[in-house]
Design a protein around this motif. Sequence first.
Motif, PDB file in Angstrom:
ATOM      1  N   TYR A  43      24.718 -42.610 -19.978  1.00  0.00           N
ATOM      2  CA  TYR A  43      23.779 -43.447 -19.226  1.00  0.00           C
ATOM      3  C   TYR A  43      24.308 -44.872 -19.072  1.00  0.00           C
ATOM      4  CZ  TYR A  43      19.547 -46.056 -18.062  1.00  0.00           C
ATOM      5  OH  TYR A  43      18.641 -46.906 -17.454  1.00  0.00           O
ATOM      6  N   GLU A  44      24.762 -45.481 -20.167  1.00  0.00           N
ATOM      7  CA  GLU A  44      25.206 -46.871 -20.091  1.00  0.00           C
ATOM      8  C   GLU A  44      26.464 -47.013 -19.238  1.00  0.00           C
ATOM      9  OE1 GLU A  44      23.249 -48.911 -24.040  1.00  0.00           O
ATOM     10  OE2 GLU A  44      25.413 -48.576 -24.026  1.00  0.00           O
ATOM     11  N   GLU A  45      27.313 -45.996 -19.209  1.00  0.00           N
ATOM     12  CA  GLU A  45      28.463 -46.034 -18.297  1.00  0.00           C
ATOM     13  C   GLU A  45      27.985 -46.108 -16.851  1.00  0.00           C
ATOM     14  OE1 GLU A  45      31.073 -42.761 -18.924  1.00  0.00           O
ATOM     15  OE2 GLU A  45      31.238 -43.106 -21.092  1.00  0.00           O
ATOM     16  N   SER A  46      26.981 -45.301 -16.536  1.00  0.00           N
ATOM     17  CA  SER A  46      26.436 -45.303 -15.181  1.00  0.00           C
ATOM     18  C   SER A  46      25.812 -46.648 -14.846  1.00  0.00           C
ATOM     19  CB  SER A  46      25.400 -44.186 -15.044  1.00  0.00           C
ATOM     20  OG  SER A  46      24.753 -44.232 -13.799  1.00  0.00           O
ATOM     21  N   MET A  47      25.065 -47.229 -15.799  1.00  0.00           N
ATOM     22  CA  MET A  47      24.421 -48.518 -15.553  1.00  0.00           C
ATOM     23  C   MET A  47      25.462 -49.638 -15.394  1.00  0.00           C
ATOM     24  SD  MET A  47      21.246 -47.892 -15.285  1.00  0.00           S
ATOM     25  CE  MET A  47      21.835 -46.341 -14.565  1.00  0.00           C
ATOM     26  N   ALA A  48      26.543 -49.555 -16.144  1.00  0.00           N
ATOM     27  CA  ALA A  48      27.604 -50.552 -15.991  1.00  0.00           C
ATOM     28  C   ALA A  48      28.231 -50.463 -14.603  1.00  0.00           C
ATOM     29  CB  ALA A  48      28.667 -50.359 -17.071  1.00  0.00           C
ATOM     30  N   ARG A  95      28.216 -57.089  -4.484  1.00  0.00           N
ATOM     31  CA  ARG A  95      27.363 -57.467  -3.352  1.00  0.00           C
ATOM     32  C   ARG A  95      26.761 -58.862  -3.513  1.00  0.00           C
ATOM     33  NH1 ARG A  95      23.144 -52.890  -2.059  1.00  0.00           N
ATOM     34  NH2 ARG A  95      22.749 -54.357  -0.346  1.00  0.00           N
ATOM     35  N   ALA A  96      26.834 -59.407  -4.728  1.00  0.00           N
ATOM     36  CA  ALA A  96      26.252 -60.728  -4.987  1.00  0.00           C
ATOM     37  C   ALA A  96      27.195 -61.864  -4.651  1.00  0.00           C
ATOM     38  CB  ALA A  96      25.825 -60.833  -6.448  1.00  0.00           C
ATOM     39  N   SER A  97      28.397 -61.552  -4.242  1.00  0.00           N
ATOM     40  CA  SER A  97      29.350 -62.605  -3.875  1.00  0.00           C
ATOM     41  C   SER A  97      28.784 -63.453  -2.733  1.00  0.00           C
ATOM     42  CB  SER A  97      30.680 -61.979  -3.436  1.00  0.00           C
ATOM     43  OG  SER A  97      31.602 -62.974  -3.067  1.00  0.00           O
ATOM     44  N   GLY A  98      28.764 -64.764  -2.931  1.00  0.00           N
ATOM     45  CA  GLY A  98      28.190 -65.663  -1.943  1.00  0.00           C
ATOM     46  C   GLY A  98      26.718 -65.942  -2.168  1.00  0.00           C
ATOM     47  N   LEU A  99      26.067 -65.140  -3.002  1.00  0.00           N
ATOM     48  CA  LEU A  99      24.657 -65.344  -3.320  1.00  0.00           C
ATOM     49  C   LEU A  99      24.472 -65.973  -4.701  1.00  0.00           C
ATOM     50  CD1 LEU A  99      23.187 -61.905  -2.118  1.00  0.00           C
ATOM     51  CD2 LEU A  99      23.485 -64.016  -0.809  1.00  0.00           C
ATOM     52  N   VAL A 100      25.494 -65.857  -5.528  1.00  0.00           N
ATOM     53  CA  VAL A 100      25.462 -66.337  -6.907  1.00  0.00           C
ATOM     54  C   VAL A 100      26.685 -67.215  -7.120  1.00  0.00           C
ATOM     55  CG1 VAL A 100      25.634 -65.612  -9.336  1.00  0.00           C
ATOM     56  CG2 VAL A 100      24.215 -64.300  -7.733  1.00  0.00           C
ATOM     57  N   PRO A 101      26.570 -68.335  -7.849  1.00  0.00           N
ATOM     58  CA  PRO A 101      27.732 -69.196  -8.095  1.00  0.00           C
ATOM     59  C   PRO A 101      28.903 -68.418  -8.697  1.00  0.00           C
ATOM     60  CG  PRO A 101      25.726 -70.290  -8.796  1.00  0.00           C
ATOM     61  CD  PRO A 101      25.330 -68.887  -8.433  1.00  0.00           C
ATOM     62  N   ASP A 102      30.104 -68.798  -8.306  1.00  0.00           N
ATOM     63  CA  ASP A 102      31.296 -68.083  -8.751  1.00  0.00           C
ATOM     64  C   ASP A 102      31.436 -68.074 -10.269  1.00  0.00           C
ATOM     65  OD1 ASP A 102      31.973 -67.499  -6.158  1.00  0.00           O
ATOM     66  OD2 ASP A 102      33.447 -69.115  -5.956  1.00  0.00           O
ATOM     67  N   ASP A 103      31.033 -69.164 -10.929  1.00  0.00           N
ATOM     68  CA  ASP A 103      31.192 -69.198 -12.381  1.00  0.00           C
ATOM     69  C   ASP A 103      30.275 -68.173 -13.046  1.00  0.00           C
ATOM     70  OD1 ASP A 103      28.939 -70.692 -11.620  1.00  0.00           O
ATOM     71  OD2 ASP A 103      29.032 -71.937 -13.418  1.00  0.00           O
ATOM     72  N   GLN A 104      29.087 -67.941 -12.466  1.00  0.00           N
ATOM     73  CA  GLN A 104      28.199 -66.921 -13.017  1.00  0.00           C
ATOM     74  C   GLN A 104      28.739 -65.519 -12.745  1.00  0.00           C
ATOM     75  OE1 GLN A 104      24.169 -67.629 -11.602  1.00  0.00           O
ATOM     76  NE2 GLN A 104      23.780 -69.027 -13.316  1.00  0.00           N
ATOM     77  N   LEU A 105      29.262 -65.302 -11.552  1.00  0.00           N
ATOM     78  CA  LEU A 105      29.881 -64.009 -11.248  1.00  0.00           C
ATOM     79  C   LEU A 105      31.010 -63.718 -12.219  1.00  0.00           C
ATOM     80  CD1 LEU A 105      30.095 -64.180  -7.336  1.00  0.00           C
ATOM     81  CD2 LEU A 105      28.410 -62.939  -8.703  1.00  0.00           C
ATOM     82  N   SER A 106      31.805 -64.730 -12.527  1.00  0.00           N
ATOM     83  CA  SER A 106      32.922 -64.559 -13.450  1.00  0.00           C
ATOM     84  C   SER A 106      32.442 -64.228 -14.856  1.00  0.00           C
ATOM     85  CB  SER A 106      33.774 -65.834 -13.477  1.00  0.00           C
ATOM     86  OG  SER A 106      34.851 -65.704 -14.375  1.00  0.00           O
ATOM     87  N   LEU A 107      31.347 -64.879 -15.291  1.00  0.00           N
ATOM     88  CA  LEU A 107      30.795 -64.593 -16.613  1.00  0.00           C
ATOM     89  C   LEU A 107      30.316 -63.147 -16.713  1.00  0.00           C
ATOM     90  CD1 LEU A 107      28.725 -67.815 -17.439  1.00  0.00           C
ATOM     91  CD2 LEU A 107      30.664 -66.917 -18.747  1.00  0.00           C
ATOM     92  N   VAL A 108      29.641 -62.681 -15.672  1.00  0.00           N
ATOM     93  CA  VAL A 108      29.162 -61.297 -15.676  1.00  0.00           C
ATOM     94  C   VAL A 108      30.339 -60.336 -15.711  1.00  0.00           C
ATOM     95  CG1 VAL A 108      27.881 -59.535 -14.415  1.00  0.00           C
ATOM     96  CG2 VAL A 108      27.027 -61.889 -14.463  1.00  0.00           C
ATOM     97  N   ALA A 109      31.364 -60.588 -14.897  1.00  0.00           N
ATOM     98  CA  ALA A 109      32.532 -59.712 -14.853  1.00  0.00           C
ATOM     99  C   ALA A 109      33.229 -59.654 -16.203  1.00  0.00           C
ATOM    100  CB  ALA A 109      33.497 -60.180 -13.769  1.00  0.00           C
ATOM    101  N   THR A 110      33.366 -60.802 -16.851  1.00  0.00           N
ATOM    102  CA  THR A 110      34.019 -60.852 -18.162  1.00  0.00           C
ATOM    103  C   THR A 110      33.209 -60.073 -19.189  1.00  0.00           C
ATOM    104  OG1 THR A 110      35.023 -62.991 -17.682  1.00  0.00           O
ATOM    105  CG2 THR A 110      34.810 -62.386 -20.000  1.00  0.00           C
ATOM    106  N   TRP A 111      31.882 -60.246 -19.149  1.00  0.00           N
ATOM    107  CA  TRP A 111      31.024 -59.527 -20.094  1.00  0.00           C
ATOM    108  C   TRP A 111      31.128 -58.023 -19.879  1.00  0.00           C
ATOM    109  CZ3 TRP A 111      26.975 -56.143 -20.245  1.00  0.00           C
ATOM    110  CH2 TRP A 111      26.288 -56.030 -21.451  1.00  0.00           C
ATOM    111  N   LEU A 112      31.115 -57.595 -18.624  1.00  0.00           N
ATOM    112  CA  LEU A 112      31.216 -56.164 -18.328  1.00  0.00           C
ATOM    113  C   LEU A 112      32.542 -55.595 -18.806  1.00  0.00           C
ATOM    114  CD1 LEU A 112      29.645 -56.021 -14.755  1.00  0.00           C
ATOM    115  CD2 LEU A 112      28.706 -54.977 -16.833  1.00  0.00           C
ATOM    116  N   ASP A 113      33.606 -56.369 -18.704  1.00  0.00           N
ATOM    117  CA  ASP A 113      34.918 -55.896 -19.163  1.00  0.00           C
ATOM    118  C   ASP A 113      34.924 -55.620 -20.661  1.00  0.00           C
ATOM    119  OD1 ASP A 113      35.986 -56.004 -16.636  1.00  0.00           O
ATOM    120  OD2 ASP A 113      36.892 -57.993 -16.888  1.00  0.00           O
ATOM    121  N   SER A 114      34.109 -56.355 -21.404  1.00  0.00           N
ATOM    122  CA  SER A 114      34.078 -56.188 -22.862  1.00  0.00           C
ATOM    123  C   SER A 114      32.989 -55.230 -23.330  1.00  0.00           C
ATOM    124  CB  SER A 114      33.876 -57.547 -23.545  1.00  0.00           C
ATOM    125  OG  SER A 114      32.591 -58.077 -23.243  1.00  0.00           O
TER     126      SER A 114
END
Length: 290
Positions: A134-139, A148-167
Amino acid sequence: MSSWDHPGLSPGQRAHLEDMYPGAALEADHSWPFGITVLEFVHRGQHLLLKASASSHHLEREYRAHTRWLGPLTGDVPELVHYDATAGVLVKTFLPGRIVLGTPQEHDAGSFRQAGALLARLHRGTAPRTAQHYEESMAAKTRAWLGRASGLVPDDQLSLVATWLDSFEPRPVDLVPTHGDYQPRNWLVRPDGRLAVIDFGRAELRPWYSDLVRMDHHDFVRRADLRTAFMAGYGQEPVPAGLEGGPPAPGRRLDELMQSLGTIVWSRDMGDAAFEEHGRSMLTRVLNHL
């Protein structure tokens, strides 16, 4: 003129409803601005509510909830009367009362205690099912929202989310029937003061804490005592087997990230600026706690 000459109904839906409910008297239009026609009507003395949609996904989930999971809530949820997937119509009994949102009950700890007790009946009415992936699917869904949030959310926040997902390391998780949009806009206070729950169009098997995310980022932010009252009604938080201290924090944070990003993107697509800003507030709050 037919009772069912409503602009939100297709010709096929009108014909189906005329056949099923001839001579019905329409009482009120509760239609949503985003594609769901909702009509209150009376037929042969029975007070009913129609949901009609060209897309069957919402109606399918509501039908599944009523036929599989809502038995423990009998008497405190509407009853399913009719469903036709081909026509795209679902009919259930109409419960008298007022939506809690926008009433004094929205700020009343007693209402939240009742809501917590009702949710516990839903979550605990069916044995939990352990899902390995389940969590793999949610990730993966969160990554899709992130793209899809590119341009809707500040780049630094997008980067934080991406880094968190990688870990993030997915774990098995227990799934229970969830409402999917559990908050005051889907609670009904009846004439006797008791609460009922409506609208199961987002019902699905999920981790129990998924149903708390919306309130955690709205009602419980403004009033911590409302969370205390809610959890007093709900009871002890479930603890996954072999773990102590509550559900694993990473999985709960993943749910919050997915819902906040999904809110931002969906709201932009729908043109709902206020809900989009709510999604931004959610995301900022989650990132501050990563």
